[in-house]
Design a protein around this motif. Structure first.
Motif, short mmCIF file in Angstrom:
data_model
loop_
_atom_site.label_atom_id
_atom_site.label_comp_id
_atom_site.label_asym_id
_atom_site.label_seq_id
_atom_site.Cartn_x
_atom_site.Cartn_y
_atom_site.Cartn_z
N GLY A 131 -13.44 25.99 -65.00
CA GLY A 131 -14.86 26.19 -64.80
C GLY A 131 -15.63 26.13 -66.10
N THR A 132 -16.95 26.25 -65.97
CA THR A 132 -17.82 26.17 -67.15
C THR A 132 -17.48 27.21 -68.20
OG1 THR A 132 -19.57 25.38 -65.68
CG2 THR A 132 -20.24 26.09 -67.86
N HIS A 133 -16.96 28.37 -67.77
CA HIS A 133 -16.64 29.45 -68.69
C HIS A 133 -15.55 29.06 -69.68
CE1 HIS A 133 -13.62 29.81 -65.51
NE2 HIS A 133 -12.85 30.47 -66.38
N GLU A 134 -14.83 27.98 -69.42
CA GLU A 134 -13.75 27.56 -70.32
C GLU A 134 -14.22 26.54 -71.36
OE1 GLU A 134 -10.27 26.65 -67.71
OE2 GLU A 134 -9.54 28.51 -68.62
N TYR A 135 -15.51 26.26 -71.39
CA TYR A 135 -16.08 25.38 -72.40
C TYR A 135 -16.76 26.24 -73.46
CZ TYR A 135 -15.26 21.51 -69.20
OH TYR A 135 -14.67 20.59 -68.36
N ASP A 136 -16.57 25.90 -74.74
CA ASP A 136 -17.11 26.77 -75.76
C ASP A 136 -18.11 26.12 -76.72
OD1 ASP A 136 -14.01 26.90 -77.76
OD2 ASP A 136 -15.11 25.23 -76.87
N TYR A 137 -18.10 24.82 -76.84
CA TYR A 137 -19.07 24.16 -77.70
C TYR A 137 -19.75 23.02 -76.93
CZ TYR A 137 -16.94 26.66 -81.57
OH TYR A 137 -16.46 27.65 -82.41
N TRP A 138 -21.06 22.87 -77.20
CA TRP A 138 -21.88 21.92 -76.46
C TRP A 138 -22.67 21.04 -77.39
CZ3 TRP A 138 -22.04 22.08 -70.99
CH2 TRP A 138 -21.33 23.14 -70.42
N GLY A 139 -22.93 19.81 -76.95
CA GLY A 139 -23.80 18.93 -77.69
C GLY A 139 -25.25 19.21 -77.37
N GLN A 140 -26.13 18.45 -78.00
CA GLN A 140 -27.56 18.68 -77.82
C GLN A 140 -28.13 17.93 -76.62
OE1 GLN A 140 -26.29 16.41 -79.79
NE2 GLN A 140 -27.51 14.58 -79.36
N GLY A 141 -27.36 17.00 -76.08
CA GLY A 141 -27.78 16.29 -74.88
C GLY A 141 -28.39 14.93 -75.17
N THR A 142 -28.28 14.04 -74.22
CA THR A 142 -28.90 12.73 -74.31
C THR A 142 -29.53 12.41 -72.95
OG1 THR A 142 -28.55 10.40 -74.93
CG2 THR A 142 -26.78 11.44 -73.70
N GLN A 143 -30.75 11.90 -72.98
CA GLN A 143 -31.50 11.65 -71.75
C GLN A 143 -31.06 10.35 -71.10
OE1 GLN A 143 -34.15 13.53 -70.23
NE2 GLN A 143 -33.78 12.06 -68.57
N VAL A 144 -30.80 10.43 -69.79
CA VAL A 144 -30.54 9.25 -68.98
C VAL A 144 -31.61 9.21 -67.89
CG1 VAL A 144 -28.96 8.18 -67.33
CG2 VAL A 144 -28.06 9.21 -69.43
N THR A 145 -32.32 8.10 -67.82
CA THR A 145 -33.36 7.93 -66.82
C THR A 145 -33.08 6.66 -66.02
OG1 THR A 145 -34.99 9.00 -68.24
CG2 THR A 145 -35.84 7.72 -66.39
N VAL A 146 -32.98 6.81 -64.70
CA VAL A 146 -32.70 5.68 -63.82
C VAL A 146 -33.93 5.42 -62.97
CG1 VAL A 146 -31.14 4.69 -62.12
CG2 VAL A 146 -30.27 6.35 -63.79
N SER A 147 -34.51 4.25 -63.12
CA SER A 147 -35.71 3.91 -62.35
C SER A 147 -35.33 3.20 -61.06
CB SER A 147 -36.62 3.03 -63.18
OG SER A 147 -35.98 1.80 -63.49
N SER A 148 -36.14 3.42 -60.04
CA SER A 148 -35.86 2.82 -58.73
C SER A 148 -36.52 1.45 -58.59
CB SER A 148 -36.36 3.74 -57.62
OG SER A 148 -37.72 4.02 -57.79
#
Length: 124
Positions: A107-124
């Motif tokens: 589960g999520t509780h077993e993750y300890d370090y995270w990145g800052q994120g990258t945006q993904v946008t999908v247009s219809s």
């Protein structure tokens, strides 16, 4: 200091593809499982995919099975997320995370370090 840096996000039309990368430094990359998560506006962060330390085991959210592929290159300290057949509902900020364990995390509780994120946008 452990650092995770995502890249590869952007704007794509529905049905298109993107490949996200996450470069990890400051820890022995090959000892730990890795995961990808995403968070859409107004929604909770959700699990997308995970990979064990060797790459021999993977896990996916039902919503992305058959469309997304997680992989890793332990020589490059990098984990990837290949996203095909993208849908507008895949629009989110995508985060990579490193786990405390080498097997697939429970589960999520077993993750300890995270990145800052990258945006993904999908247009219809």
């Amino acid at each position: 200091q452990v650092q995770l840096v995502e890249s590869g996000g952007g704007l794509v039309q529905a049905g298109g593809s993107l490949r996200l990368s996450c470069a990890v430094s400051g820890r022995t990359f090959s000892s730990y499982a890795m995961g990808w998560f995403r968070q859409a506006p107004g929604k909770e962060r959700e699990f997308v995919a995970a990979i064990s330390r060797s790459g021999g085991s993977t896990d996916y959210a039902d919503s992305v099975k058959g469309r997304f592929t997680i992989s890793r290159d332990n020589a490059k300290n990098t984990v990837y997320l290949q996203m095909n057949s993208l849908k507008p509902e895949d629009t989110a900020v995508y985060y990579c995370a490193t786990a405390r364990v080498g097997r697939l995390p429970y589960g999520t509780h077993e993750y300890d370090y995270w990145g800052q994120g990258t945006q993904v946008t999908v247009s219809s």
